[in-house]
Design an enzyme around this catalytic site. Sequence first.
Site, mmCIF file in Angstrom:
data_model
loop_
_atom_site.group_PDB
_atom_site.id
_atom_site.type_symbol
_atom_site.label_atom_id
_atom_site.label_comp_id
_atom_site.label_asym_id
_atom_site.label_seq_id
_atom_site.Cartn_x
_atom_site.Cartn_y
_atom_site.Cartn_z
ATOM 1 N N LYS A 122 -12.441 -2.839 6.590
ATOM 2 C CA LYS A 122 -11.880 -3.807 7.523
ATOM 3 C C LYS A 122 -12.491 -3.806 8.966
ATOM 4 C CE LYS A 122 -8.408 -4.224 4.050
ATOM 5 N NZ LYS A 122 -7.654 -3.562 3.247
ATOM 6 N N TRP B 25 0.927 -0.922 0.062
ATOM 7 C CA TRP B 25 -0.008 0.005 -0.004
ATOM 8 C C TRP B 25 0.823 1.420 -0.119
ATOM 9 C CZ3 TRP B 25 -4.182 -1.385 -2.027
ATOM 10 C CH2 TRP B 25 -4.705 -2.501 -1.611
ATOM 11 N N ASP C 161 -1.988 5.937 6.583
ATOM 12 C CA ASP C 161 -3.008 4.814 6.244
ATOM 13 C C ASP C 161 -3.311 3.726 7.324
ATOM 14 O OD1 ASP C 161 -4.481 2.953 5.007
ATOM 15 O OD2 ASP C 161 -3.524 2.642 3.222
HETATM 16 C C1 LIG Z 1 -7.283 -2.824 2.062
HETATM 17 C C2 LIG Z 1 -6.449 -1.392 2.041
HETATM 18 C C3 LIG Z 1 -6.204 -0.500 1.261
HETATM 19 C C4 LIG Z 1 -7.165 -0.585 0.031
HETATM 20 O O1 LIG Z 1 -8.298 0.010 0.274
HETATM 21 P P1 LIG Z 1 -9.300 0.381 -1.006
HETATM 22 O O2 LIG Z 1 -10.432 0.837 -0.151
HETATM 23 O O3 LIG Z 1 -9.713 -0.836 -1.795
HETATM 24 O O4 LIG Z 1 -8.815 1.405 -1.756
HETATM 25 C C5 LIG Z 1 -5.289 0.328 1.301
HETATM 26 N N1 LIG Z 1 -4.525 0.347 2.574
HETATM 27 C C6 LIG Z 1 -4.250 -0.349 3.391
HETATM 28 C C7 LIG Z 1 -3.632 -0.328 4.414
HETATM 29 C C8 LIG Z 1 -5.391 -1.626 3.307
HETATM 30 O O5 LIG Z 1 -5.377 -2.620 4.315
#
Ligand SMILES: *Cc1c(COP(=O)(O)O)cnc(C)c1O
Length: 362
Positions: free
Chosen positions: A198, A104, A174
């Site tokens: 999540k 990511w 993030d």
């Molecule tokens: C799952 C995840 C993403 C992707 O998220 P989207 O909503 O599909 O853009 C980005 N960063 C992290 C750390 C993730 O676990």
Amino acid sequence: MTNRVYNFSAGPAMLPTPVMQKIQDEFLDYQGLGASIVEVSHRLPIFREILDSTESLFRELTNLPKNYRVLFMHGGAQMQFSAVPLNLMYRKKHKGSYFITGRWGILAEKEAQRYGSTEVLMDTKEYDYRQIPEFDISKLDQESSYAHLTTNNTLYGTRWHSFPDTGSVPLAADATSDILSREMDYSQFGVVYAGFQKNLGTSGTAIVIVRDDLLGNALPETPKLLDYAIFDEHHSIPNTINVFAVYVMRLMLEWVKEQGGVQEMENLAEKKSALLYDVLDRSDFYKAVAHPKHRSTMNVTFHFPQEELLQKFLTESDNEGLFGLMGHAMVGGARASIYNAMPLEGVAELALFMQEFERKNG
Ligand SMILES: *Cc1c(COP(=O)(O)O)cnc(C)c1O
């Protein structure tokens, strides 16, 4: 009763059963409205109340300092890979600094290159993303517009246990795969964002927590729907918000509160992940991906002595009602994602299954 498996999917991921039941109960007739919450205007007071209480519950659960705004934005987590540079790059050097500790982070840095210059402060590729080494913060350009990291690396199953002090350079994080699973001091950050799918509910929407002094200087080319100041000004509804996602998030937050809050989620996450790491540590069969010092409590990743055993493991675990254990294609092997909604019993069953599988195949 419907047949619900223990669902270890990485995201979208399982929701707590009581949350699902509440959605089902209220879906046709939201609290006497005679209509579903997804069928009426997002500008009605009945939705406004959901939006306001979702924000205040989040603030309460995280002890969020008053000088932070809470925004709900479209496009999931990755849309923030664009929004962060667009909103923050005006400062100082028009430059984003990135800690790359997994997939990511790579994608976030790549996206930022569209809007300005970037520097890579750390790239843990040399460790196959299995660990996060100490970082000498004097290497950070203090003229950088911001520094960005990923709190938990969902694919590899590593995480930052504590976060680097970036001084006057705002830290953007993030936190998609570990938000509300651990206590965090939000005052260390300029921006924290997380996709909902999540620990907060359903996919396609992200929560963005931003320090108020960082608002209002988006680059001129910033689309309206990526501008933090516009979302702040319009209370997250500059256009039709994803009402269902916010509604589900409120139920998730109420559920977390009932369980005892973030501290209790953290205790549970430690307990659950320890069950699986104990199996891995005592085994000569499984090979853990993450270095013990940098292990995630949300995503537990491991390999098999022979790659062919993966398919067998997946088929047999699936037959036992343990679903979604396939690792990410870039990492291989298996991954158990054990977000807040995963009960301890589900993880205990998986731990037993893993020991049994090792006994039969080791
Ligand atoms: C799952 C995840 C993403 C992707 O998220 P989207 O909503 O599909 O853009 C980005 N960063 C992290 C750390 C993730 O676990």
